[in-house]
Every structure is written in C-alpha cells, then in structure tokens.
Design a protein around this motif. Structure first.
Motif, PDB file in Angstrom:
ATOM      1  N   HIS A  98       1.593   0.063   8.773  1.00  0.00           N
ATOM      2  CA  HIS A  98       2.404   1.199   8.352  1.00  0.00           C
ATOM      3  C   HIS A  98       3.814   0.957   8.884  1.00  0.00           C
ATOM      4  O   HIS A  98       3.987   0.625  10.054  1.00  0.00           O
ATOM      5  CB  HIS A  98       1.849   2.497   8.936  1.00  0.00           C
ATOM      6  CG  HIS A  98       0.481   2.853   8.412  1.00  0.00           C
ATOM      7  ND1 HIS A  98       0.291   3.743   7.377  1.00  0.00           N
ATOM      8  CD2 HIS A  98      -0.749   2.423   8.757  1.00  0.00           C
ATOM      9  CE1 HIS A  98      -1.006   3.851   7.117  1.00  0.00           C
ATOM     10  NE2 HIS A  98      -1.668   3.058   7.946  1.00  0.00           N
ATOM     11  N   TYR A  99       4.822   1.103   8.014  1.00  0.00           N
ATOM     12  CA  TYR A  99       6.193   0.881   8.467  1.00  0.00           C
ATOM     13  C   TYR A  99       7.098   1.980   7.943  1.00  0.00           C
ATOM     14  O   TYR A  99       6.714   2.762   7.072  1.00  0.00           O
ATOM     15  CB  TYR A  99       6.679  -0.515   8.043  1.00  0.00           C
ATOM     16  CG  TYR A  99       6.758  -0.757   6.551  1.00  0.00           C
ATOM     17  CD1 TYR A  99       5.642  -1.187   5.839  1.00  0.00           C
ATOM     18  CD2 TYR A  99       7.948  -0.565   5.854  1.00  0.00           C
ATOM     19  CE1 TYR A  99       5.704  -1.413   4.475  1.00  0.00           C
ATOM     20  CE2 TYR A  99       8.029  -0.799   4.487  1.00  0.00           C
ATOM     21  CZ  TYR A  99       6.901  -1.221   3.796  1.00  0.00           C
ATOM     22  OH  TYR A  99       6.980  -1.441   2.439  1.00  0.00           O
ATOM     23  N   VAL A 147       5.340   0.803  12.325  1.00  0.00           N
ATOM     24  CA  VAL A 147       4.930   2.039  12.986  1.00  0.00           C
ATOM     25  C   VAL A 147       3.584   1.854  13.685  1.00  0.00           C
ATOM     26  O   VAL A 147       3.438   2.149  14.861  1.00  0.00           O
ATOM     27  CB  VAL A 147       4.846   3.210  11.973  1.00  0.00           C
ATOM     28  CG1 VAL A 147       4.376   4.484  12.647  1.00  0.00           C
ATOM     29  CG2 VAL A 147       6.205   3.432  11.318  1.00  0.00           C
ATOM     30  N   GLU A 148       2.600   1.346  12.959  1.00  0.00           N
ATOM     31  CA  GLU A 148       1.306   1.056  13.576  1.00  0.00           C
ATOM     32  C   GLU A 148       0.494   0.162  12.667  1.00  0.00           C
ATOM     33  O   GLU A 148       0.766   0.043  11.473  1.00  0.00           O
ATOM     34  CB  GLU A 148       0.531   2.336  13.904  1.00  0.00           C
ATOM     35  CG  GLU A 148       0.202   3.193  12.699  1.00  0.00           C
ATOM     36  CD  GLU A 148      -0.624   4.433  13.075  1.00  0.00           C
ATOM     37  OE1 GLU A 148      -1.502   4.321  13.944  1.00  0.00           O
ATOM     38  OE2 GLU A 148      -0.390   5.495  12.473  1.00  0.00           O
ATOM     39  N   CYS A 149      -0.536  -0.465  13.264  1.00  0.00           N
ATOM     40  CA  CYS A 149      -1.444  -1.339  12.510  1.00  0.00           C
ATOM     41  C   CYS A 149      -2.822  -0.707  12.488  1.00  0.00           C
ATOM     42  O   CYS A 149      -3.253  -0.126  13.480  1.00  0.00           O
ATOM     43  CB  CYS A 149      -1.604  -2.687  13.200  1.00  0.00           C
ATOM     44  SG  CYS A 149      -0.109  -3.599  13.257  1.00  0.00           S
ATOM     45  N   VAL A 150      -3.513  -0.837  11.369  1.00  0.00           N
ATOM     46  CA  VAL A 150      -4.874  -0.305  11.256  1.00  0.00           C
ATOM     47  C   VAL A 150      -5.813  -1.400  10.756  1.00  0.00           C
ATOM     48  O   VAL A 150      -5.865  -1.711   9.573  1.00  0.00           O
ATOM     49  CB  VAL A 150      -4.912   0.909  10.301  1.00  0.00           C
ATOM     50  CG1 VAL A 150      -6.318   1.508  10.263  1.00  0.00           C
ATOM     51  CG2 VAL A 150      -3.904   1.964  10.711  1.00  0.00           C
ATOM     52  N   ASP A 200       4.708   2.995  -0.559  1.00  0.00           N
ATOM     53  CA  ASP A 200       6.065   2.551  -0.213  1.00  0.00           C
ATOM     54  C   ASP A 200       6.326   2.557   1.289  1.00  0.00           C
ATOM     55  O   ASP A 200       7.438   2.323   1.724  1.00  0.00           O
ATOM     56  CB  ASP A 200       7.115   3.364  -0.972  1.00  0.00           C
ATOM     57  CG  ASP A 200       6.980   4.866  -0.727  1.00  0.00           C
ATOM     58  OD1 ASP A 200       6.335   5.253   0.258  1.00  0.00           O
ATOM     59  OD2 ASP A 200       7.520   5.653  -1.533  1.00  0.00           O
ATOM     60  N   GLY A 201       5.270   2.804   2.106  1.00  0.00           N
ATOM     61  CA  GLY A 201       5.462   2.812   3.551  1.00  0.00           C
ATOM     62  C   GLY A 201       4.380   2.053   4.302  1.00  0.00           C
ATOM     63  O   GLY A 201       4.213   2.246   5.506  1.00  0.00           O
ATOM     64  N   LEU A 249      -0.833  -4.178   3.120  1.00  0.00           N
ATOM     65  CA  LEU A 249      -2.123  -4.691   3.570  1.00  0.00           C
ATOM     66  C   LEU A 249      -2.029  -6.197   3.766  1.00  0.00           C
ATOM     67  O   LEU A 249      -1.481  -6.912   2.922  1.00  0.00           O
ATOM     68  CB  LEU A 249      -3.217  -4.412   2.530  1.00  0.00           C
ATOM     69  CG  LEU A 249      -3.820  -3.017   2.466  1.00  0.00           C
ATOM     70  CD1 LEU A 249      -4.844  -2.970   1.335  1.00  0.00           C
ATOM     71  CD2 LEU A 249      -4.466  -2.625   3.789  1.00  0.00           C
ATOM     72  N   ALA A 296      -3.851  -3.069   7.944  1.00  0.00           N
ATOM     73  CA  ALA A 296      -2.744  -2.356   7.316  1.00  0.00           C
ATOM     74  C   ALA A 296      -1.602  -2.246   8.319  1.00  0.00           C
ATOM     75  O   ALA A 296      -1.832  -2.022   9.505  1.00  0.00           O
ATOM     76  CB  ALA A 296      -3.192  -0.959   6.887  1.00  0.00           C
ATOM     77  N   LEU A 308       0.896  -1.163   0.000  1.00  0.00           N
ATOM     78  CA  LEU A 308       0.000   0.000   0.000  1.00  0.00           C
ATOM     79  C   LEU A 308       0.938   1.217   0.000  1.00  0.00           C
ATOM     80  O   LEU A 308       1.295   1.749   1.037  1.00  0.00           O
ATOM     81  CB  LEU A 308      -0.890  -0.026   1.250  1.00  0.00           C
ATOM     82  CG  LEU A 308      -1.822   1.159   1.475  1.00  0.00           C
ATOM     83  CD1 LEU A 308      -2.835   1.280   0.351  1.00  0.00           C
ATOM     84  CD2 LEU A 308      -2.526   1.038   2.813  1.00  0.00           C
TER      85      LEU A 308
END
Lengths: 335, 230
Positions: B57-58, B45-48, B10-11, B14, B55, B8
């Motif tokens: 996020h990294y 970084v976090e999960c959604v 470049d950062g 999914l 998702a 999703l």
C-alpha cells in the motif's frame, strides 16, 4: 472542551483517517468513510487533517457543548444547527458553552462529519482513534456513541486559537466564518453518481456481456450495506468460468464478485484480504461519492486508467493544499 | 527471484511470487516481505503478505507524477538479489486447546463424518505441524496449512452467527482459531484460553506469518487456570 451526547442518532462513531500499519495482522484500515470530508472539516478548525472527529450517519444526532468550541461540519449536508441557528456545511463556526448542536439529516448523502478544534481525544488503539465496530476497538469503547457519552477534546492548535479569536470578535452565541470551502473543491455528492472504476485483476474473466454491463448498467446499493462494504444489485455479472483464487490483499474500493454475481464494493472497514475475483477498484478520488450513497441509491461505473485515477488524486491533493494555505494565510501568526 | 508487479487500485500494488499455497511460495513471500521491511521505500505505507503475493500500500500523493511507475521501479530496486535464504528461522507457537465438551461442540460430529473416534480426531489434530501461511481477513485470523486429510471434513451447512473467541475449528481443508467473536462456518472442536488478538500491543496478534504452530490438548481445569492467568 467536552461534548456530551444527548441523542446519538442511528450510527455515530469517532473516526480519523484509519490504521495504516497493522493490515499484516489482519487489522482493517478503517477510518472515515469519506476521508476527504473529515480532512477538510479538520482543516477549517485549524486541526491536523488526521485528527479524530465524528462520523454521523443520516442524522438524528445532538450534543451539548460543555465549553466554548470551534467546530466545522463537512461531508453530507445533514442540516446542522446550533441552538436552532443554521450552521452551513463546510464552514467553521464558534459556539458558546451550553450550545446544543444538532444534525437533523437531509439529502443527498449519508455521512456528515463534525470536527472540533483540538480533535476528539479518545485513546489511540494501534495508531488510530477510529472506531472499528467489528473488533470492538477504538473510539468510545469500540462502539457507536450512546446518550450521555462524554467526548473530551485535545488542546487546540495555535492556528485553531487564532481562528476562534477572529470569530470571537463578532457578536452572537453562534458565529459562522464568512469564507468556507469553495464549491469547486466540494465533492459533487449525488444519489446516482457515475464513479470511476479501474479495471481489476479479473475483469477479463467476465463474459463479454457482463464486462459491458459492468460499465453500462446502474447498480442499486442494497440494504445489506455498511461500513464494511456495499452489496450492489442489478444485473448479475457472470464469469466465463469460475476463478479459483488464493486469498490476497484488497483495498478500500475493491469491487469483488462473489458466486451469486452481485458485486460487493469493499469500504473503510473492509477485511484486509479476500478470496473473491476482483473486477475493479474504485478511483480513490471518487470514494467520497460512493461513501455518501444510501441504501436504494444507484451507482454507475465508468472505466478509468491508472494514470487518470492517480493524476486526479494528485489534483485533488493540490486543491486540498491550497485550502490549507488559505486557512493559514487568513489567520497569520503575529510573531 | 522471479516476481510480477501489478496495480491494485490507485494506492496499492501486488507483488506476485507464485500461484499456489505451497511452502516454497510461502518462503518467497516472506523473503520479499522481510526485504521491504528492511529497506522501506519512500511513499510506502505498509506491506500485506498473503499466500502467494505481497501487497504494497502506498501514498500516491507522496510522488510528484506517475506514482505507480515510480513505486514499481523502487520496488524492483529494493528486491534486487532477494533470496529465500535470508529468512530468520521460524518461531514455534504452542496453543493449548481444551477439546470437545462445551468448548468443542462439534467434535463428535467431526469424528462421525471422518469415521474416527473423537479421541483419534484430537490425536491427529495435536500431531499436526502447522504453518501460518498468512494473517488476514479479520484481526489475528491465521491461515494454517498442514491439516491431516483424515480430519478435513467440509464446513457446516449453516454457519453460526457468533463463534466465541478462542474457538478452534475445522472446515474444508483448513483448521484455525477464531481470534474475536465472529460468525463462522467451521466445525468447533475445542477452545484455547490464549488471546490471539491483543489490540493494546504494538504487534497485536499471537500468530504471525511464517510461524509454526502446534496444538496441545489440555483439560477443562487447565483451561480455567490458564484463562485466569491470561
């Protein structure tokens, strides 16, 4: 140090690098639209790159310094002056108490950043000082700045003190650092950039013609564009058939396609999730170029691989790291 | 558990565990999300979590090279043997609602469209056992499943420019509460005195993914008392 707002300008907000742990609660990431510019401005004054600064939209902003201060401007060159003396963009400057700092505005670009040594010390909300207008949180009371707002700064770091001391050795009420950010490190802001786009999950749902037009046609940034998203107009993109989608996460740079065929690029204050088809995601390294577009500017997309986008980003980070080291080396600790 | 990984941007990436908004898919989403919370991965970084995806996020800069491949491999390893049975039992959150009148200006219209009396609409809304499939879009917005089909009227033809915080609405197949003042197209049937978004709290929302929700009818007097205490 305290800044007193004399003219707030069109839209000036406190921003840092955003909220990064609360999207699962629906709290947008937010933060600076051009995070690279804010990080660099912070670095020039010896701050942590994540410190809060001001995001000034188009200009018209004036503040008065209540004490001596070390500042740097970055991002769009909004023609900053200190008591009438030009402050070059991407350079640190030491200013005396009582100085009036003005961002008049200029082109190209949309958003200028002001970093002040110590960072702006507004309260943190959910781990960030960023103003999120939609929810009324962060920054100064969750809103854009107004006349007579007072912005207190934190304590300058030892590095900030050394940078300020080096500049204090030279005469004048406004002393600008000789070296700033090299041209090779500055983003190539333009009113008609070509931006790298990673093909999105639903790009294959576009008709052949629309898929070609996505990467060929210019799109205009419409007047319905803000920190949440840019609505683009131009050719309307069509899907071969409607795509029913369950809401799921989106990112800074997601290009959504609503039923009217005009793509929307989601920006810093985007919602955490969305339900429209996603035709692409802008390469993070190119977000600063996008963030600096004004309504009426045009943008083109060119396809980019994930590997290409990520290696570009890593190269950008290495450049940033060199700059950080250069600032530290120029102002060595005496111990 | 079967899942698919896809980039999703470049950062972020999914993790897809299904393709419909059913409760089995929801349990898989929660299991994946709980596992990643329990075993954080360097660079994450976090999960959604959402209806059928989680998702991640990294930070690509946390990796020397090939961030997506490295992150994907770490996620496959972290999700090894993940099972739905690991989930804690869901919380039940009761939301008091003052239905109709000024606080639910569209209750009569919903009743008309549904061919029911306003009291019947309230009774069916209160009788529902709702599931928070996901929180998203804006702070604290809960996507609830479980609305009785008999009151599932379409959205308003013209959205309101500003819906007050706490408003309870019905639109399409969905019901929910507006946590903050925002534009909205749902029919408003009532209002809760509870705050659904409390930015000063570390967990800033009343509702969380996986919660069970029940609505409870209260009077205007009770609304006032609760609002003063809130």
């Amino acid at each position: 140090m305290t800044l007193r707002v004399v003219e707030p300008g069109l839209l000036t907000t406190v921003q840092d690098l955003g909220r990064h742990a609360h999207q699962r609660y629906g709290v947008p990431g937010g933060g600076a639209m051009d995070p690279f510019a804010l990080r660099v401005a912070n670095l020039l004054v010896g701050n942590s790159e994540a410190d809060a600064g001001l995001e000034i939209t188009l200009g018209g902003f004036t503040a008065r310094l209540e004490a001596d201060a070390l500042v740097a401007a970055g991002g769009a060159d909004l023609r900053a002056t200190a008591d009438g003396v030009d402050l070059p963009n991407w350079h640190a400057a030491r200013l005396l108490a009582g100085t009036s700092l003005t961002f008049r505005g200029g082109a190209p670009g949309c958003r200028g950043y002001l970093a002040v040594a110590g960072g702006l010390a507004v309260p943190q909300v959910l781990g960030s000082r960023s103003t999120l207008l939609r929810a009324g949180i962060g920054g100064v009371e969750g809103r854009a700045l107004r006349n007579d707002d007072l912005l207190r700064c934190g304590s300058p770091s030892p590095l900030s003190e050394r940078i300020a001391a080096a500049l204090a050795g030279r005469p004048g009420a406004v002393v600008v650092a000789h070296s700033g950010v090299g041209v090779s490190l500055r983003p190539d802001y333009s009113a008609n950039p070509t931006i790298r786009l990673l093909p999105g999950a639903h790009v294959d749902g576009l008709t052949n013609q629309s898929r070609q037009e996505l990467f060929r046609s210019p799109f205009r940034v419409s007047s319905e564009s803000d920190r949440m998203g840019y609505r683009l107009t131009g050719v309307r993109l069509e899907l071969t058939e409607p795509i029913e989608l369950l809401s799921e996460a989106v990112v800074f740079g997601t290009v959504q396609l609503p039923p009217d065929g005009n793509p929307i690029v989601l920006m810093a204050d985007r919602p955490t999730t969305g339900g429209y088809p996603r035709v692409g995601e802008v390469a993070t390294a190119d977000l600063p170029l996008l963030a600096q577009l004004r309504p009426g500017d045009t943008v083109r997309f060119r396809p980019c691989s994930l590997e290409g986008a990520q290696s570009e980003l890593l190269a950008r980070e290495r450049g940033f790291e060199l700059l950080r080291q250069a600032v530290a080396l120029q102002h060595p600790s005496r111990t | 558990m079967h899942f698919l990984l896809s980039p999703l941007g470049d950062g972020a990436l999914l993790i897809t565990v299904g393709d419909s908004a059913d409760e089995a898919t929801h349990r898989r989403v929660r299991a994946v999300s709980a596992r990643l919370d329990a075993r954080p991965i360097a660079g994450m970084v976090e999960c959604v979590p959402a209806f059928a995806t989680v998702a991640v996020h990294y930070d690509p800069a946390a990796f020397g090279a090939r961030p997506y491949e490295t992150m994907s491999a770490a996620i496959r390893e972290a999700l090894e043997g993940v099972r739905e049975e690991e989930l804690p039992s869901p919380r039940t959150v009761e939301i008091p609602v003052c239905y109709g009148g000024e606080m639910g200006a569209d209750l009569d219209e919903v009743a008309n469209r549904a061919g029911l009396s306003p009291d019947e609409v309230v009774r069916l809304h209160v009788a529902g056992d709702y599931l928070v499939h996901m929180i998203g879009f804006l702070p604290g917005v809960a996507y609830l499943g479980g609305l009785d089909e008999r009151v599932a009227v379409p959205r308003r033809s013209t959205p309101r420019a500003a819906v007050p915080a706490g408003s309870v609405g019905i639109g399409g197949g969905q019901t929910g509460v507006y946590p903050i003042v925002s534009p909205g197209g749902w029919h408003l049937i009532g209002r809760t005195p509870l705050r659904l978004f409390t930015p000063e709290a570390e967990r800033p929302t009343l509702l969380r993914t996986g919660d069970r929700v029940r609505f409870e009818a209260i009077s205007a007097d009770q609304f006032r008392d609760l609002a003063e205490g809130a």
